[in-house]
Design a protein around this motif. Structure first.
Motif, PDB file in Angstrom:
ATOM      1  N   ARG A  34      -1.780   1.476  -8.529  1.00 38.27           N
ATOM      2  CA  ARG A  34      -2.368   0.579  -9.519  1.00 38.27           C
ATOM      3  C   ARG A  34      -3.874   0.454  -9.313  1.00 38.27           C
ATOM      4  NH1 ARG A  34       0.337  -2.659 -12.883  1.00 38.27           N
ATOM      5  NH2 ARG A  34       2.631  -2.589 -12.804  1.00 38.27           N
ATOM      6  N   ALA A  35      -4.570   0.182 -10.403  1.00 38.81           N
ATOM      7  CA  ALA A  35      -5.978  -0.194 -10.366  1.00 38.81           C
ATOM      8  C   ALA A  35      -6.027  -1.697 -10.625  1.00 38.81           C
ATOM      9  CB  ALA A  35      -6.758   0.564 -11.422  1.00 38.81           C
ATOM     10  N   ASN A  36      -6.459  -2.456  -9.641  1.00 41.87           N
ATOM     11  CA  ASN A  36      -6.437  -3.918  -9.717  1.00 41.87           C
ATOM     12  C   ASN A  36      -7.835  -4.504  -9.779  1.00 41.87           C
ATOM     13  OD1 ASN A  36      -3.660  -3.996  -9.589  1.00 41.87           O
ATOM     14  ND2 ASN A  36      -3.583  -4.496  -7.405  1.00 41.87           N
ATOM     15  N   GLY A  37      -7.950  -5.559 -10.550  1.00 42.59           N
ATOM     16  CA  GLY A  37      -9.139  -6.394 -10.515  1.00 42.59           C
ATOM     17  C   GLY A  37      -8.843  -7.652  -9.716  1.00 42.59           C
ATOM     18  N   GLN A  47      10.845 -10.066  -2.674  1.00 46.44           N
ATOM     19  CA  GLN A  47      12.217  -9.659  -2.959  1.00 46.44           C
ATOM     20  C   GLN A  47      12.607  -8.329  -2.321  1.00 46.44           C
ATOM     21  OE1 GLN A  47      12.593  -9.852  -7.235  1.00 46.44           O
ATOM     22  NE2 GLN A  47      12.754 -12.081  -7.216  1.00 46.44           N
ATOM     23  N   THR A  48      11.686  -7.628  -1.704  1.00 45.57           N
ATOM     24  CA  THR A  48      11.975  -6.401  -0.972  1.00 45.57           C
ATOM     25  C   THR A  48      10.812  -6.146  -0.030  1.00 45.57           C
ATOM     26  OG1 THR A  48      12.578  -4.062  -1.179  1.00 45.57           O
ATOM     27  CG2 THR A  48      10.874  -4.864  -2.654  1.00 45.57           C
ATOM     28  N   THR A  49      11.034  -5.421   1.044  1.00 46.14           N
ATOM     29  CA  THR A  49       9.940  -5.131   1.962  1.00 46.14           C
ATOM     30  C   THR A  49       8.913  -4.247   1.262  1.00 46.14           C
ATOM     31  OG1 THR A  49      11.251  -5.374   3.973  1.00 46.14           O
ATOM     32  CG2 THR A  49       9.317  -3.953   4.106  1.00 46.14           C
ATOM     33  N   GLU A  50       7.668  -4.705   1.277  1.00 47.31           N
ATOM     34  CA  GLU A  50       6.594  -4.003   0.577  1.00 47.31           C
ATOM     35  C   GLU A  50       5.481  -3.641   1.557  1.00 47.31           C
ATOM     36  OE1 GLU A  50       3.479  -4.712  -3.178  1.00 47.31           O
ATOM     37  OE2 GLU A  50       4.540  -6.395  -2.252  1.00 47.31           O
ATOM     38  N   VAL A  51       5.044  -2.388   1.480  1.00 47.99           N
ATOM     39  CA  VAL A  51       3.874  -1.937   2.222  1.00 47.99           C
ATOM     40  C   VAL A  51       2.784  -1.645   1.190  1.00 47.99           C
ATOM     41  CG1 VAL A  51       2.901  -0.140   3.700  1.00 47.99           C
ATOM     42  CG2 VAL A  51       5.229  -0.973   4.106  1.00 47.99           C
ATOM     43  N   VAL A  52       1.617  -2.265   1.377  1.00 45.50           N
ATOM     44  CA  VAL A  52       0.501  -2.122   0.447  1.00 45.50           C
ATOM     45  C   VAL A  52      -0.642  -1.415   1.165  1.00 45.50           C
ATOM     46  CG1 VAL A  52      -1.136  -3.331  -1.034  1.00 45.50           C
ATOM     47  CG2 VAL A  52       1.176  -4.242  -0.721  1.00 45.50           C
ATOM     48  N   LEU A  53      -1.104  -0.300   0.593  1.00 44.91           N
ATOM     49  CA  LEU A  53      -2.229   0.444   1.146  1.00 44.91           C
ATOM     50  C   LEU A  53      -3.385   0.390   0.166  1.00 44.91           C
ATOM     51  CD1 LEU A  53      -3.591   2.467   3.117  1.00 44.91           C
ATOM     52  CD2 LEU A  53      -2.449   4.309   1.847  1.00 44.91           C
ATOM     53  N   LEU A  54      -4.530  -0.085   0.624  1.00 39.91           N
ATOM     54  CA  LEU A  54      -5.705  -0.232  -0.230  1.00 39.91           C
ATOM     55  C   LEU A  54      -6.575   1.018  -0.151  1.00 39.91           C
ATOM     56  CD1 LEU A  54      -6.765  -3.891   0.653  1.00 39.91           C
ATOM     57  CD2 LEU A  54      -5.104  -3.113  -1.028  1.00 39.91           C
ATOM     58  N   THR A  55      -7.031   1.479  -1.296  1.00 40.41           N
ATOM     59  CA  THR A  55      -7.958   2.607  -1.351  1.00 40.41           C
ATOM     60  C   THR A  55      -9.059   2.277  -2.354  1.00 40.41           C
ATOM     61  OG1 THR A  55      -6.792   3.771  -3.137  1.00 40.41           O
ATOM     62  CG2 THR A  55      -6.066   4.217  -0.883  1.00 40.41           C
ATOM     63  N   GLN A  56     -10.210   2.870  -2.154  1.00 43.08           N
ATOM     64  CA  GLN A  56     -11.343   2.705  -3.062  1.00 43.08           C
ATOM     65  C   GLN A  56     -11.583   1.229  -3.395  1.00 43.08           C
ATOM     66  OE1 GLN A  56     -11.203   5.370  -6.471  1.00 43.08           O
ATOM     67  NE2 GLN A  56     -10.059   6.886  -5.322  1.00 43.08           N
ATOM     68  N   THR A  57     -11.820   0.436  -2.365  1.00 45.30           N
ATOM     69  CA  THR A  57     -11.938  -0.997  -2.581  1.00 45.30           C
ATOM     70  C   THR A  57     -12.899  -1.639  -1.596  1.00 45.30           C
ATOM     71  OG1 THR A  57     -10.659  -3.054  -2.802  1.00 45.30           O
ATOM     72  CG2 THR A  57     -10.046  -1.574  -1.018  1.00 45.30           C
ATOM     73  N   SER A  58     -13.375  -2.818  -1.941  1.00 49.18           N
ATOM     74  CA  SER A  58     -14.110  -3.685  -1.024  1.00 49.18           C
ATOM     75  C   SER A  58     -14.001  -5.102  -1.567  1.00 49.18           C
ATOM     76  CB  SER A  58     -15.579  -3.266  -0.921  1.00 49.18           C
ATOM     77  OG  SER A  58     -16.213  -3.376  -2.188  1.00 49.18           O
ATOM     78  N   HIS A  95     -13.004  -8.958  -5.447  1.00 50.75           N
ATOM     79  CA  HIS A  95     -13.622  -7.672  -5.160  1.00 50.75           C
ATOM     80  C   HIS A  95     -15.138  -7.777  -5.182  1.00 50.75           C
ATOM     81  CE1 HIS A  95      -9.528  -6.533  -6.501  1.00 50.75           C
ATOM     82  NE2 HIS A  95      -9.655  -5.637  -5.553  1.00 50.75           N
ATOM     83  N   ALA A  96     -15.758  -6.924  -4.381  1.00 50.24           N
ATOM     84  CA  ALA A  96     -17.215  -6.951  -4.266  1.00 50.24           C
ATOM     85  C   ALA A  96     -17.897  -6.355  -5.483  1.00 50.24           C
ATOM     86  CB  ALA A  96     -17.641  -6.198  -3.007  1.00 50.24           C
ATOM     87  N   SER A  97     -17.156  -5.610  -6.300  1.00 45.36           N
ATOM     88  CA  SER A  97     -17.729  -5.021  -7.507  1.00 45.36           C
ATOM     89  C   SER A  97     -16.721  -5.119  -8.647  1.00 45.36           C
ATOM     90  CB  SER A  97     -18.104  -3.549  -7.268  1.00 45.36           C
ATOM     91  OG  SER A  97     -16.949  -2.745  -7.213  1.00 45.36           O
ATOM     92  N   SER A  98     -17.209  -4.911  -9.844  1.00 46.55           N
ATOM     93  CA  SER A  98     -16.340  -4.984 -11.021  1.00 46.55           C
ATOM     94  C   SER A  98     -15.368  -3.813 -11.093  1.00 46.55           C
ATOM     95  CB  SER A  98     -17.192  -5.015 -12.294  1.00 46.55           C
ATOM     96  OG  SER A  98     -18.007  -3.851 -12.378  1.00 46.55           O
ATOM     97  N   ALA A  99     -15.569  -2.791 -10.250  1.00 46.01           N
ATOM     98  CA  ALA A  99     -14.687  -1.625 -10.264  1.00 46.01           C
ATOM     99  C   ALA A  99     -13.294  -1.944  -9.752  1.00 46.01           C
ATOM    100  CB  ALA A  99     -15.303  -0.502  -9.423  1.00 46.01           C
ATOM    101  N   GLY A 100     -13.142  -3.055  -8.987  1.00 48.81           N
ATOM    102  CA  GLY A 100     -11.834  -3.423  -8.476  1.00 48.81           C
ATOM    103  C   GLY A 100     -11.382  -2.499  -7.371  1.00 48.81           C
ATOM    104  N   SER A 101     -10.083  -2.196  -7.351  1.00 53.91           N
ATOM    105  CA  SER A 101      -9.542  -1.377  -6.272  1.00 53.91           C
ATOM    106  C   SER A 101      -8.359  -0.559  -6.763  1.00 53.91           C
ATOM    107  CB  SER A 101      -9.089  -2.262  -5.109  1.00 53.91           C
ATOM    108  OG  SER A 101      -8.023  -3.107  -5.526  1.00 53.91           O
ATOM    109  N   LYS A 102      -8.050   0.492  -6.011  1.00 49.65           N
ATOM    110  CA  LYS A 102      -6.816   1.234  -6.215  1.00 49.65           C
ATOM    111  C   LYS A 102      -5.874   0.877  -5.080  1.00 49.65           C
ATOM    112  CE  LYS A 102      -8.456   5.129  -8.955  1.00 49.65           C
ATOM    113  NZ  LYS A 102      -8.564   6.613  -9.077  1.00 49.65           N
ATOM    114  N   VAL A 103      -4.627   0.600  -5.428  1.00 46.36           N
ATOM    115  CA  VAL A 103      -3.668   0.078  -4.465  1.00 46.36           C
ATOM    116  C   VAL A 103      -2.362   0.850  -4.580  1.00 46.36           C
ATOM    117  CG1 VAL A 103      -2.473  -1.978  -3.615  1.00 46.36           C
ATOM    118  CG2 VAL A 103      -4.704  -2.196  -4.731  1.00 46.36           C
ATOM    119  N   ILE A 104      -1.852   1.306  -3.435  1.00 46.75           N
ATOM    120  CA  ILE A 104      -0.551   1.965  -3.375  1.00 46.75           C
ATOM    121  C   ILE A 104       0.474   0.948  -2.902  1.00 46.75           C
ATOM    122  CG2 ILE A 104       0.798   3.814  -2.303  1.00 46.75           C
ATOM    123  CD1 ILE A 104      -1.933   5.267  -1.855  1.00 46.75           C
ATOM    124  N   HIS A 105       1.498   0.718  -3.715  1.00 45.52           N
ATOM    125  CA  HIS A 105       2.583  -0.198  -3.366  1.00 45.52           C
ATOM    126  C   HIS A 105       3.834   0.616  -3.056  1.00 45.52           C
ATOM    127  CE1 HIS A 105       0.494  -3.833  -4.974  1.00 45.52           C
ATOM    128  NE2 HIS A 105      -0.034  -2.955  -5.808  1.00 45.52           N
TER     129      HIS A 105
END
Length: 301
Positions: A34-37, A47-58, A95-105
């Motif tokens: 996902r691309a998140n703001g 509701q389930t075990t979730e691992v979240v990996l952040l990429t391209q973010t600050s 987020h530090a910029s308006s670009a947001g982040s990419k997140v792997i769930h």
């Protein structure tokens, strides 16, 4: 904009689904990129075990559960673990910029923590012992997340086997490093031993007989009378290839035989060998053989 997740609501969310594993034949795991703001998530129960990996973010992520508050930088490669059943008070990101982040769930079902998946040292009750932690780094978990995301982007013939192996390794890593009693009952990550010759022959024969059928790590592990986690490691130690690599190569060899020996359509051959589309089959075939299936057939004729 409001998106439902885990019985809660995202408030003021900018969230774009870039890709997901929906519709894929993946065993016991669901994945999203996902691309998140910025957002604020109200009270919910995981509701389930979730691992979240952040990429391209600050930026900064803050969350609270049971009165405890965690806050950490939302930096590239940081990981957040959200165990099944944890009541979360709130979760918010800025987020530090308006670009947001990419997140792997990555969402894992309880079966990945069972003895059937990881061996006698594990059971599904250990999932409840996982830590609620975030903002940490783990190179192995990061590699697994990125590899699963890549498989979502470019599907392969044995992607389900690949992801099943990765998910089993991820579950073993979580129990080994990130439970309140890590090391007491978690599966060992020692150097694996190979399969004995009888088991290896039984597995290889099973693979050959099912190249055009339903091949899963679980079925191959059952043939070897091992857990999924230990089977994948033992198979690679014996053959020098991970199960998905071996199966992918054998399927492409079978594809060449089918193209040469019968007047079946290329699309039919692609689907019979578990490629989701003719295009994916063509791409994988050309990468290995150096020709498209059509070019290969014409050269034979």
């Amino acid at each position: 904009m409001e998106l439902n997740k885990g019985g809660a609501k995202y408030k003021n969310v900018t969230s774009e689904l870039l890709s997901s594993s929906r519709g894929r034949d993946w065993s016991g795991v669901y994945a999203e990129l996902r691309a998140n703001g910025d957002f604020h998530l109200t009270s919910f129960v995981q509701q389930t075990t979730e691992v979240v990996l952040l990429t391209q973010t600050s930026g900064v992520i803050t969350r609270s559960a049971g009165g405890a508050v965690q806050e950490a930088n939302a930096a590239d490669g940081t990981i957040w673990l959200c165990p099944n059943g944890v009541p979360t008070d709130f979760l918010k990101t800025s987020h530090a910029s308006s670009a947001g982040s990419k997140v792997i769930h990555l969402y894992l079902n309880p079966g990945h923590f069972s003895s059937r998946a990881l061996g006698d040292a594990a059971d599904e009750s250990l999932e409840a012992d996982l830590k609620w932690i975030g903002g940490f780094r783990d190179p192995l978990m990061e590699q697994i997340g990125l590899a699963i995301a890549a498989e979502m982007e470019t599907e392969t013939s044995s992607g389900n086997l690949f992801v099943e192996t990765l998910t089993n390794t991820l579950a073993a890593r979580l129990l080994h490093n990130y439970t309140c009693s890590s090391g007491d009952r978690s599966p060992a990550l020692s150097v694996p031993k190979g399969l004995d010759s009888q088991r290896l022959r039984r597995v290889l024969d099973f693979i050959e007989a099912n190249l055009e059928g339903d091949l899963t790590i679980e079925r191959m592990a059952s043939t070897a009378c091992l857990s999924r986690f230990h089977f994948a490691r033992a198979f690679k130690a014996s053959t020098g290839q991970a199960p998905h690599q071996y199966v992918s190569n054998r399927r492409l060899e079978r594809a060449k035989s089918l193209i040469w020996g019968a007047d079946r359509s290329l699309a039919d051959i692609a689907y019979s060998l578990n490629f989701s589309s003719h295009a994916n089959f063509t791409r994988a075939f050309r990468r290995i053989v150096g020709q498209t299936p059509g070019e290969f057939r014409r050269s034979l004729r």
